[in-house]
Structures are given as C-alpha cells and as structure tokens.
Design a protein around this motif. Structure first.
Motif, PDB file in Angstrom:
ATOM      1  N   GLU A 188      45.320  36.403  61.430  1.00 29.54           N
ATOM      2  CA  GLU A 188      46.269  37.245  60.695  1.00 29.54           C
ATOM      3  C   GLU A 188      46.917  36.472  59.549  1.00 29.54           C
ATOM      4  O   GLU A 188      47.049  36.976  58.440  1.00 29.54           O
ATOM      5  N   ILE A 189      47.306  35.234  59.823  1.00 28.08           N
ATOM      6  CA  ILE A 189      47.877  34.380  58.777  1.00 28.08           C
ATOM      7  C   ILE A 189      46.837  34.136  57.692  1.00 28.08           C
ATOM      8  O   ILE A 189      47.140  34.158  56.502  1.00 28.08           O
ATOM      9  N   GLY A 190      45.599  33.911  58.088  1.00 29.94           N
ATOM     10  CA  GLY A 190      44.518  33.711  57.123  1.00 29.94           C
ATOM     11  C   GLY A 190      44.358  34.902  56.200  1.00 29.94           C
ATOM     12  O   GLY A 190      44.129  34.741  55.002  1.00 29.94           O
ATOM     13  N   ASN A 191      44.490  36.115  56.739  1.00 30.68           N
ATOM     14  CA  ASN A 191      44.409  37.321  55.905  1.00 30.68           C
ATOM     15  C   ASN A 191      45.552  37.375  54.905  1.00 30.68           C
ATOM     16  O   ASN A 191      45.348  37.723  53.740  1.00 30.68           O
ATOM     17  N   PHE A 192      46.758  37.055  55.354  1.00 36.27           N
ATOM     18  CA  PHE A 192      47.903  37.024  54.444  1.00 36.27           C
ATOM     19  C   PHE A 192      47.692  35.987  53.343  1.00 36.27           C
ATOM     20  O   PHE A 192      47.953  36.237  52.165  1.00 36.27           O
ATOM     21  N   GLU A 193      47.220  34.818  53.741  1.00 35.28           N
ATOM     22  CA  GLU A 193      46.995  33.753  52.761  1.00 35.28           C
ATOM     23  C   GLU A 193      45.960  34.178  51.724  1.00 35.28           C
ATOM     24  O   GLU A 193      46.129  33.933  50.523  1.00 35.28           O
ATOM     25  N   THR A 194      44.904  34.828  52.151  1.00 35.73           N
ATOM     26  CA  THR A 194      43.868  35.305  51.237  1.00 35.73           C
ATOM     27  C   THR A 194      44.459  36.259  50.213  1.00 35.73           C
ATOM     28  O   THR A 194      44.193  36.152  49.012  1.00 35.73           O
ATOM     29  N   GLU A 195      45.276  37.196  50.683  1.00 38.79           N
ATOM     30  CA  GLU A 195      45.906  38.162  49.774  1.00 38.79           C
ATOM     31  C   GLU A 195      46.842  37.474  48.789  1.00 38.79           C
ATOM     32  O   GLU A 195      46.855  37.784  47.602  1.00 38.79           O
ATOM     33  N   MET A 196      47.626  36.529  49.286  1.00 42.10           N
ATOM     34  CA  MET A 196      48.559  35.811  48.411  1.00 42.10           C
ATOM     35  C   MET A 196      47.803  34.973  47.375  1.00 42.10           C
ATOM     36  O   MET A 196      48.222  34.871  46.220  1.00 42.10           O
ATOM     37  N   ASN A 197      46.695  34.378  47.789  1.00 43.51           N
ATOM     38  CA  ASN A 197      45.923  33.523  46.885  1.00 43.51           C
ATOM     39  C   ASN A 197      45.283  34.294  45.742  1.00 43.51           C
ATOM     40  O   ASN A 197      45.096  33.742  44.655  1.00 43.51           O
ATOM     41  N   ARG A 198      44.929  35.550  45.952  1.00 45.24           N
ATOM     42  CA  ARG A 198      44.259  36.311  44.891  1.00 45.24           C
ATOM     43  C   ARG A 198      45.072  36.340  43.604  1.00 45.24           C
ATOM     44  O   ARG A 198      44.575  36.022  42.534  1.00 45.24           O
ATOM     45  N   GLY A 199      46.311  36.741  43.709  1.00 48.42           N
ATOM     46  CA  GLY A 199      47.156  36.789  42.519  1.00 48.42           C
ATOM     47  C   GLY A 199      47.486  35.411  41.997  1.00 48.42           C
ATOM     48  O   GLY A 199      47.492  35.169  40.790  1.00 48.42           O
ATOM     49  N   PHE A 200      47.767  34.496  42.919  1.00 50.64           N
ATOM     50  CA  PHE A 200      48.117  33.141  42.527  1.00 50.64           C
ATOM     51  C   PHE A 200      46.998  32.480  41.733  1.00 50.64           C
ATOM     52  O   PHE A 200      47.239  31.834  40.705  1.00 50.64           O
ATOM     53  N   LEU A 201      45.768  32.642  42.178  1.00 55.78           N
ATOM     54  CA  LEU A 201      44.638  32.011  41.494  1.00 55.78           C
ATOM     55  C   LEU A 201      44.456  32.542  40.079  1.00 55.78           C
ATOM     56  O   LEU A 201      44.099  31.792  39.166  1.00 55.78           O
ATOM     57  N   GLN A 202      44.711  33.818  39.880  1.00 56.65           N
ATOM     58  CA  GLN A 202      44.596  34.377  38.534  1.00 56.65           C
ATOM     59  C   GLN A 202      45.616  33.732  37.595  1.00 56.65           C
ATOM     60  O   GLN A 202      45.280  33.317  36.487  1.00 56.65           O
ATOM     61  N   ILE A 203      46.862  33.642  38.048  1.00 55.94           N
ATOM     62  CA  ILE A 203      47.903  33.007  37.234  1.00 55.94           C
ATOM     63  C   ILE A 203      47.563  31.534  37.020  1.00 55.94           C
ATOM     64  O   ILE A 203      47.704  31.002  35.915  1.00 55.94           O
ATOM     65  N   LEU A 204      47.120  30.875  38.066  1.00 55.34           N
ATOM     66  CA  LEU A 204      46.788  29.455  38.001  1.00 55.34           C
ATOM     67  C   LEU A 204      45.713  29.187  36.948  1.00 55.34           C
ATOM     68  O   LEU A 204      45.859  28.302  36.100  1.00 55.34           O
TER      69      LEU A 204
END
Length: 112
Positions: free
Chosen positions: A4-20
């Motif tokens: 479940e934490i992995g799913n949350f992290e994946t979702e959070m990373n999507r937007g973060f990676l674009q900005i990054l």
C-alpha cells in the motif's frame, strides 16, 4: 515496504519526477547525466522510468531533444522549451503551496 505504501509512493513520484526533470533541464543534459545527478542527490531514478517520461514530455512540447554525434558514441541531449519553462513555473508554485499547507498542518497537529 508494504504494498500500500509502495502504491502511494508511486503516485507521489509521478508528479515529482515531472517537476524534477523540468528543473534539471535548464541546462541540456543526456539521460545518463540526469540519472547520475539525481542519484547523487539521494533520489533513486531508474533509466526505464526516465526515458518514457522524457518521451512524454517531448511529445507534449515541454522539452526538446537533439543528438550529439560529435563523439564516438552518439548521445541524445534534452533541454527545456519555453512552454516547458512556463509549465515548470506553474508546477513549482503548486508544489510550494502544497508544501506550505502540509508543513503548517504538521506543525499545528503534531507540534513538529
């Protein structure tokens, strides 16, 4: 790590990676240099995650690419476009607002 934490992290990373990536590309870089730069900052970024993202950003006109064939091994360099700079500015404003709200909430609720 819990699934479940992995799913949350994946979702959070999507937007973060674009900005990054949009932040990284103020200076033209090849994919390998992007991965190395981000890893040196302590963030794990895999090439199989980066390259599809670069293709999507390029397809939308936010970044551009150009091959450098001046050396023995050709390398593709990416850079941000004017439209990408505008998007980056807007995304960073959203990020700052969200970060401010979260910090305020944590301070008020958890006295951290």
């Amino acid at each position: 790590m819990d699934a479940e934490i992995g799913n949350f992290e994946t979702e959070m990373n999507r937007g973060f990676l674009q900005i990054l990536v949009l932040a990284l590309l103020e200076k033209d870089m090849c994919g390998y240099a992007m991965v190395r730069t981000v890893r040196d900052l302590g963030y794990a970024l895999e090439e199989n995650t980066l390259y599809p993202l670069l293709r999507r950003l390029e397809k939308n006109g936010w970044i551009k690419s150009q091959w450098d064939v001046s050396q023995d091994r050709p390398r593709k360099f990416y850079g941000i476009t004017g439209t990408g700079r505008s998007l980056r500015t807007q995304l960073l404003e959203i990020w700052k607002k969200q970060d401010s709200i979260l910090k305020q909430l944590i301070k008020e609720k958890y006295d951290v």
